[in-house]
Design a protein around this motif. Structure first.
Motif, PDB file in Angstrom:
ATOM      1  N   LEU A 187       0.713  -1.172   0.033  1.00 59.05           N
ATOM      2  CA  LEU A 187      -0.063  -0.005  -0.116  1.00 59.05           C
ATOM      3  C   LEU A 187       0.891   1.216  -0.037  1.00 59.05           C
ATOM      4  O   LEU A 187       1.824   1.373   0.633  1.00 59.05           O
ATOM      5  CB  LEU A 187      -1.090   0.065   1.030  1.00 59.05           C
ATOM      6  CG  LEU A 187      -2.135  -0.875   1.206  1.00 59.05           C
ATOM      7  CD1 LEU A 187      -2.921  -0.752   2.657  1.00 59.05           C
ATOM      8  CD2 LEU A 187      -3.128  -0.685   0.162  1.00 59.05           C
ATOM      9  N   ASN A 217      -2.149   6.272   1.693  1.00 57.95           N
ATOM     10  CA  ASN A 217      -3.318   5.304   1.907  1.00 57.95           C
ATOM     11  C   ASN A 217      -3.348   4.735   2.993  1.00 57.95           C
ATOM     12  O   ASN A 217      -4.402   4.504   3.492  1.00 57.95           O
ATOM     13  CB  ASN A 217      -3.705   4.407   0.770  1.00 57.95           C
ATOM     14  CG  ASN A 217      -3.824   5.137  -0.727  1.00 57.95           C
ATOM     15  OD1 ASN A 217      -4.457   6.019  -0.697  1.00 57.95           O
ATOM     16  ND2 ASN A 217      -3.542   4.358  -1.744  1.00 57.95           N
ATOM     17  N   GLN A 218      -2.161   4.389   3.662  1.00 59.06           N
ATOM     18  CA  GLN A 218      -2.200   3.783   4.975  1.00 59.06           C
ATOM     19  C   GLN A 218      -2.638   4.650   5.925  1.00 59.06           C
ATOM     20  O   GLN A 218      -3.151   4.248   7.297  1.00 59.06           O
ATOM     21  CB  GLN A 218      -0.729   3.113   5.214  1.00 59.06           C
ATOM     22  CG  GLN A 218      -0.403   2.192   4.022  1.00 59.06           C
ATOM     23  CD  GLN A 218       0.910   1.283   4.710  1.00 59.06           C
ATOM     24  OE1 GLN A 218       0.971   0.840   5.707  1.00 59.06           O
ATOM     25  NE2 GLN A 218       1.785   1.360   3.461  1.00 59.06           N
ATOM     26  N   GLU A 235      -6.437   5.529   5.656  1.00 56.44           N
ATOM     27  CA  GLU A 235      -7.087   4.395   6.070  1.00 56.44           C
ATOM     28  C   GLU A 235      -7.647   4.638   7.691  1.00 56.44           C
ATOM     29  O   GLU A 235      -8.651   4.485   8.193  1.00 56.44           O
ATOM     30  CB  GLU A 235      -6.305   2.991   5.875  1.00 56.44           C
ATOM     31  CG  GLU A 235      -7.111   1.823   6.287  1.00 56.44           C
ATOM     32  CD  GLU A 235      -6.409   0.494   6.152  1.00 56.44           C
ATOM     33  OE1 GLU A 235      -6.981  -0.478   5.654  1.00 56.44           O
ATOM     34  OE2 GLU A 235      -5.176   0.524   6.314  1.00 56.44           O
ATOM     35  N   LYS A 272     -10.326   7.219   7.860  1.00 57.85           N
ATOM     36  CA  LYS A 272     -11.651   6.790   7.310  1.00 57.85           C
ATOM     37  C   LYS A 272     -12.177   5.918   8.241  1.00 57.85           C
ATOM     38  O   LYS A 272     -13.488   5.891   8.413  1.00 57.85           O
ATOM     39  CB  LYS A 272     -11.328   5.904   6.027  1.00 57.85           C
ATOM     40  CG  LYS A 272     -11.018   7.079   4.780  1.00 57.85           C
ATOM     41  CD  LYS A 272     -12.401   8.002   4.394  1.00 57.85           C
ATOM     42  CE  LYS A 272     -13.427   6.995   3.889  1.00 57.85           C
ATOM     43  NZ  LYS A 272     -14.704   7.900   3.506  1.00 57.85           N
ATOM     44  N   ASN A 273     -11.344   5.232   8.984  1.00 57.77           N
ATOM     45  CA  ASN A 273     -12.048   3.966  10.081  1.00 57.77           C
ATOM     46  C   ASN A 273     -12.639   4.627  11.104  1.00 57.77           C
ATOM     47  O   ASN A 273     -13.594   4.179  11.947  1.00 57.77           O
ATOM     48  CB  ASN A 273     -10.817   3.216  10.419  1.00 57.77           C
ATOM     49  CG  ASN A 273     -10.705   2.002   9.271  1.00 57.77           C
ATOM     50  OD1 ASN A 273     -11.491   1.949   8.419  1.00 57.77           O
ATOM     51  ND2 ASN A 273      -9.632   1.426   9.458  1.00 57.77           N
ATOM     52  N   ILE A 302     -12.936  11.297   0.977  1.00 59.06           N
ATOM     53  CA  ILE A 302     -11.784  10.680   0.510  1.00 59.06           C
ATOM     54  C   ILE A 302     -10.787  12.228   0.311  1.00 59.06           C
ATOM     55  O   ILE A 302      -9.812  11.912   0.698  1.00 59.06           O
ATOM     56  CB  ILE A 302     -11.626   9.939  -0.709  1.00 59.06           C
ATOM     57  CG1 ILE A 302     -12.584   8.750  -0.479  1.00 59.06           C
ATOM     58  CG2 ILE A 302     -10.354   9.764  -1.225  1.00 59.06           C
ATOM     59  CD1 ILE A 302     -11.827   7.732   0.387  1.00 59.06           C
ATOM     60  N   LYS A 304      -7.681  12.845   2.237  1.00 58.50           N
ATOM     61  CA  LYS A 304      -6.251  13.196   1.693  1.00 58.50           C
ATOM     62  C   LYS A 304      -5.529  14.470   2.069  1.00 58.50           C
ATOM     63  O   LYS A 304      -4.457  14.647   2.306  1.00 58.50           O
ATOM     64  CB  LYS A 304      -6.508  13.073   0.184  1.00 58.50           C
ATOM     65  CG  LYS A 304      -5.089  13.195  -0.780  1.00 58.50           C
ATOM     66  CD  LYS A 304      -5.421  13.004  -2.134  1.00 58.50           C
ATOM     67  CE  LYS A 304      -3.877  13.216  -2.671  1.00 58.50           C
ATOM     68  NZ  LYS A 304      -4.055  12.708  -4.299  1.00 58.50           N
TER      69      LYS A 304
END
Length: 560
Positions: free
Chosen positions: A109, A113-114, A117, A120-121, A127, A131
């Motif tokens: 990844l 993005n890591q 994540e 987002k969680n 998004i 970002k």
């Protein structure tokens, strides 16, 4: 104001032989905006203590007793929470930065993005917003070109940059407690200094509390307000950092302090922990006897002339190189029989590349390497095999340089078999056992596998393997960088003893300047593949010729 309380924590591991207790009555507190240092050797229980705080433990771990109280609106006992309830604690209230970012980051990844994540969680944002927040976080942790790093995979950035990505991930949800588990152990002194300064800045900005784990008391003295000293699963000493380091009460703490090589001209043999934990004073006096006087080195054994190495990372459709990296640039120096030449510089300066070119493990782009007057690129396959018998290398990570499927005995005797030394298996085994004893390991180790040993023991094994062929010249490539200061002291003493016993010549590569100074007769400083300066060890430290060397020396953590 208290933020975290750990009370009478006891932890065991369930084994086929019964329960093995590894943490015994651990009790301490963490205040708001405070940095608490935890120091001790590998296996002392440092990491298990902090992993218990967020219940991030192996399946066979059993918490026998104890409470971990997190003080928010209500007193929350973390150890009594379910796995689902723990999700609201991990990352959001208490976050962690692990020692090795390479294994903590997902290699498949992209870095951005890591971190994205995590956001987002734990939060309901788009998004695009996530970002932008990640880019902002990368700016906060002072990553260069954050947009590029967002789209980079972990292997495409440096170790220091990977550690910054981990820190960005850890602070993404603005936790009140940040656990830093040996975050600077394998980093250069300059990168280590910037990471420590970064953690201080983040703490000040977010009023965050930090639990900082390290085996280096120099690092702890730079960052911690209070310190806990752990030994064999127990806290043996705790208190104000300055008071503990200035006037240690426990013999173990005194041992940790004295095992560190210092940046002074003192050439005494390094004390080891056993000298302080044993009662026999005669042993202690014997251990700090003077090292042998330095000799005058006149006979040239290795000569490097105008050496260059270029790596090509990308090629076009027709195979023509698009990107190149000059790892070593026009390097010239000599090594003399019987001396230890220290090689120091930041990651990426070309130290390891140079060592591997000398060993003929990788090809040079141009230049000349001569060993005992013979050019290495003109050696026949027979002569090259003899050269590799006489010149050995000890790699940084002994675990990855030992075959996990081979017993230690097979790993040692294999070298004798390849070179046709000694006729029978019995004779080879006898030499292997003799070498194990030389590096202070028992005969029983012969039939064991690499995973059954500690890091320090594995390092002794690869040293024994290097000595099996009775070489004249050894390249030590960061061979003590990941070891505890106590184990490091034992290995450095061992290398010095073997040097005088077998009349060895060393190139000693390290990013730890205090270790390089202790070991070396002369020191060579490299930067971006180029030779910055080369001189006697004491003169390099007393009057460095370059600004770069001065900054390296200033970055070494010193106990204040």
């Amino acid at each position: 104001m208290k933020l975290l309380d750990v009370n009478n924590l006891n932890l065991s591991f369930k084994t086929k032989f019964g329960n093995n207790q590894v943490l015994k009555d651990i009790s301490f507190s963490l205040n708001k905006s405070e940095t608490l240092g935890i120091v001790g050797e590998s296996g002392s229980g440092k990491s298990l203590t902090v992993l218990s705080i967020i219940k991030l433990l192996p399946k066979n771990a059993i918490i026998n007793d104890g409470r971990v109280i997190y003080h928010n609106e209500n007193k929350l006992d973390i150890l009594s929470l379910s796995d689902k309830e723990l999700l609201d604690i991990r990352g959001e209230k208490i976050s962690i930065v692990f020692q090795e970012p390479t294994t903590s980051l997902n290699p498949s990844l992209k870095c951005g993005n890591q971190v994205l994540e995590v956001l987002k969680n734990h939060s309901d944002i788009s998004i695009k917003e996530a970002k932008n927040k990640v880019i902002k976080l990368f700016n906060e942790v002072k990553l260069p070109k954050p947009e590029r790093i967002f789209d980079s995979y972990p292997h495409e950035i440096s170790g220091g940059q990977r550690q910054r990505v981990m820190i960005a991930m850890a602070i993404a949800l603005k936790p009140s407690v940040l656990i830093a588990d040996e975050p600077t152990t394998a980093l250069d002194v300059t990168v280590q200094k910037t990471i420590l300064e970064l953690l201080k800045d983040i703490q000040k900005k977010y009023q965050m509390s930090i639990i900082f784990i390290s085996h280096d008391l120099g690092v702890i003295s730079q960052i911690a307000d209070r310190v806990l000293v752990m030994y064999r699963g127990e806290i043996v000493e705790q208190g104000d950092t300055y008071k503990v380091l200035k006037n240690p009460q426990h013999q173990y703490t005194k041992g940790l302090l004295n095992c560190r090589p210092e940046l002074n001209p003192n050439k005494k043999r390094l004390p080891v922990l056993s000298d302080f934990l044993e009662l026999e004073s005669s042993d202690k006096n014997q251990c700090i006897k003077e090292k042998k006087e330095l000799q005058k080195y006149e006979n040239e054994i290795l000569k490097v002339t105008h050496l260059n190495k270029t790596f090509f990372s990308k090629r076009n459709f027709f195979g023509k190189p698009k990107q190149k990296h000059d790892a070593v640039k026009d390097l010239s120096f000599s090594v003399f029989t019987g001396e230890t030449l220290g090689l120091v510089g930041e990651s990426g300066c070309g130290k390891t590349t140079l060592g591997r070119m000398i060993m003929q493990l990788i090809d040079k782009s141009s230049g000349k390497i001569e060993y005992k007057g013979k050019s290495l690129n003109k050696l026949s396959s027979k002569d090259l095999k003899q050269f590799r018998k006489n010149v050995q290398i000890i790699f940084q990570d002994p675990y990855s340089s030992l075959n996990p499927k081979l017993t230690i005995g097979d790993a040692l005797t294999e070298t004798l078999f390849v070179h046709g030394i000694l006729k029978s298996g019995k004779q080879r085994k006898e030499r292997a056992i003799k070498m194990l004893r030389k590096v202070k390991l028992d005969e029983e180790c012969f039939n064991k596998y690499p995973h059954e040993f500690s890091g320090g023991q594995r390092q002794r094994i690869v040293i024994a393997r290097a000595l099996m062929l009775e070489p004249e010249f050894i390249i030590c490539d960061e061979s003590v960088s990941a070891l505890d200061v106590s184990v490091q002291a034992e290995i450095l003493n061992l290398l010095n003893d073997l040097k005088y016993e077998f009349q060895l010549t060393y190139i000693f590569i390290s990013h730890d300047l205090s270790v390089v100074k202790y070991m070396s007769d002369r020191i060579m400083v490299m930067k971006s593949g180029e030779l910055i300066e080369i001189n006697k060890a004491d003169e390099i430290y007393s009057s460095p010729a370059s600004v770069y060397t001065k900054n390296l020396i200033k970055s070494v953590p010193v106990i204040n």
